[in-house]
Design a protein around this motif. Structure first.
Motif, PDB file in Angstrom:
ATOM      1  N   PRO A 180      -4.988 -41.701  14.979  1.00  0.00           N
ATOM      2  CA  PRO A 180      -4.814 -42.683  16.068  1.00  0.00           C
ATOM      3  C   PRO A 180      -4.555 -44.148  15.763  1.00  0.00           C
ATOM      4  CG  PRO A 180      -6.713 -41.232  15.885  1.00  0.00           C
ATOM      5  CD  PRO A 180      -5.928 -41.020  14.708  1.00  0.00           C
ATOM      6  N   GLY A 181      -3.594 -44.398  16.686  1.00  0.00           N
ATOM      7  CA  GLY A 181      -2.782 -45.872  16.383  1.00  0.00           C
ATOM      8  C   GLY A 181      -1.837 -46.044  15.206  1.00  0.00           C
ATOM      9  N   HIS A 182      -1.759 -45.017  14.473  1.00  0.00           N
ATOM     10  CA  HIS A 182      -0.716 -44.468  13.443  1.00  0.00           C
ATOM     11  C   HIS A 182      -0.857 -45.448  12.301  1.00  0.00           C
ATOM     12  CE1 HIS A 182       1.418 -41.609  16.156  1.00  0.00           C
ATOM     13  NE2 HIS A 182       1.414 -42.744  17.052  1.00  0.00           N
ATOM     14  N   LYS A 183      -1.279 -46.596  12.342  1.00  0.00           N
ATOM     15  CA  LYS A 183      -1.400 -47.403  11.160  1.00  0.00           C
ATOM     16  C   LYS A 183      -2.682 -47.286  10.510  1.00  0.00           C
ATOM     17  CE  LYS A 183      -0.469 -51.708  12.930  1.00  0.00           C
ATOM     18  NZ  LYS A 183       0.000 -53.180  12.861  1.00  0.00           N
ATOM     19  N   ILE A 184      -2.668 -46.753   9.135  1.00  0.00           N
ATOM     20  CA  ILE A 184      -4.111 -46.375   8.557  1.00  0.00           C
ATOM     21  C   ILE A 184      -4.189 -47.077   7.240  1.00  0.00           C
ATOM     22  CG2 ILE A 184      -2.468 -44.483   7.498  1.00  0.00           C
ATOM     23  CD1 ILE A 184      -5.158 -42.736   7.539  1.00  0.00           C
ATOM     24  N   ALA A 185      -5.355 -47.663   6.904  1.00  0.00           N
ATOM     25  CA  ALA A 185      -5.432 -48.454   5.749  1.00  0.00           C
ATOM     26  C   ALA A 185      -5.232 -47.601   4.467  1.00  0.00           C
ATOM     27  CB  ALA A 185      -6.961 -48.987   5.585  1.00  0.00           C
ATOM     28  N   MET A 186      -5.303 -46.163   4.307  1.00  0.00           N
ATOM     29  CA  MET A 186      -5.171 -45.673   3.200  1.00  0.00           C
ATOM     30  C   MET A 186      -3.990 -45.102   2.863  1.00  0.00           C
ATOM     31  SD  MET A 186      -6.988 -41.755   2.352  1.00  0.00           S
ATOM     32  CE  MET A 186      -6.051 -41.109   3.538  1.00  0.00           C
ATOM     33  N   ALA A 187      -3.564 -45.612   1.682  1.00  0.00           N
ATOM     34  CA  ALA A 187      -2.045 -45.176   1.453  1.00  0.00           C
ATOM     35  C   ALA A 187      -1.745 -43.922   1.269  1.00  0.00           C
ATOM     36  CB  ALA A 187      -1.549 -46.060   0.124  1.00  0.00           C
ATOM     37  N   PRO A 188      -0.533 -43.146   1.122  1.00  0.00           N
ATOM     38  CA  PRO A 188      -0.524 -41.750   0.845  1.00  0.00           C
ATOM     39  C   PRO A 188      -1.303 -41.313  -0.418  1.00  0.00           C
ATOM     40  CG  PRO A 188       1.514 -42.866   1.561  1.00  0.00           C
ATOM     41  CD  PRO A 188       0.625 -43.771   1.221  1.00  0.00           C
TER      42      PRO A 188
END
Length: 260
Positions: free
Chosen positions: A183-191
């Protein structure tokens, strides 16, 4: 007063509808997969769950805890006691010696999974102000948990693969992690995962999709380790009730046979 309440209710409904429309329009639902443990007769794929533990140990355990599991629980995945002891032989856990002084000692089967950080504050400080969630019941805590987690792990899109419209709409920079299922697409966790990130001990080809599927299988088991027992009990209860219903019907026929 009634007019005011009606107006407020209409406004809230419109706001809620708009929020749902925005969410539905920007967040792509994760692909639906058939999981081995789903359905009334589903069971855990123990080979996949064992590989999933390896993914968790090699990658996820650096940030995420599993506070509700002890190492001995791994024997429920089909591992022997000696195999589990071999898996945890290099793990040390904090404890106190006979004098009450803090020490690190080798992990025992009775120990709970080692936490990656001593406390929530330390976890948050090491992760840009937000502590990574515990994964003990993560599959049960998320709607459509297995598919959501698998989608999250496989849904990262590199910056150079984004369209100009996506970059502009979501204000994405090269330092952001874009995930099409978050949700929101920007996530703190890197792949966290990538092809060949984990070297499977059983020789299984270590693709991104395979690693993601295996760790979801493991976390599904961690969230509900007694699921198979519950399903077996449910089947026995249903069979018993069916037999009881047949017996009661036969008794009814016998008792009332002279009245018909």
């Amino acid at each position: 007063m009634r007019k005011l309440l009606a107006t407020g209710a209409i406004a809230l409904a419109a706001l809620a509808t708009g929020a749902v429309a925005i969410a539905a329009g920007t967040t792509e639902p994760p692909p639906q997969r058939k999981w081995h443990f789903q359905g009334p007769f589903g069971t855990y794929d123990r080979a996949a769950a064992q590989r999933g533990y390896q993914v968790y140990h090699d990658v996820c355990a650096a940030c995420h805890s599993l506070q509700l599991l002890a190492y001995r629980n791994l024997m429920e995945l089909g591992l022997t006691e000696n195999q589990v002891k071999d898996l945890i032989k290099d793990i040390t856990v904090p404890d106190l010696n006979d004098d009450g002084q803090p020490i690190d000692r080798p992990a025992r089967l009775s120990d709970r999974f080692k936490k990656p950080f001593p406390n929530q504050a330390a976890a948050a400080a090491a992760n840009n102000g937000k502590a990574p969630p515990d994964l003990s019941v993560i599959v049960k805590a998320r709607a459509d948990g297995p598919n959501y987690l698998h989608g999250l792990l496989t849904g990262y899109v590199p910056y150079d693969k984004l369209t100009p419209e996506q970059i502009k709409e979501f204000a994405v920079t090269k330092d952001d992690n874009f995930n099409k299922y978050f949700p929101g697409h920007k996530i703190a966790m890197a792949p966290p995962l990538a092809d060949d990130k984990v070297a499977y001990t059983d020789g299984t080809k270590s693709t991104l999709d395979q690693q993601s599927s295996d760790v979801v299988e493991f976390l599904a088991w961690a969230s509900e380790p007694h699921m198979e027992d519950r399903k077996r009990t449910g089947v026995r209860v249903v069979l018993f009730l069916l037999a009881l219903a047949g017996f009661m019907y036969a008794v009814k026929r016998m008792v009332w046979s002279d009245k018909h």
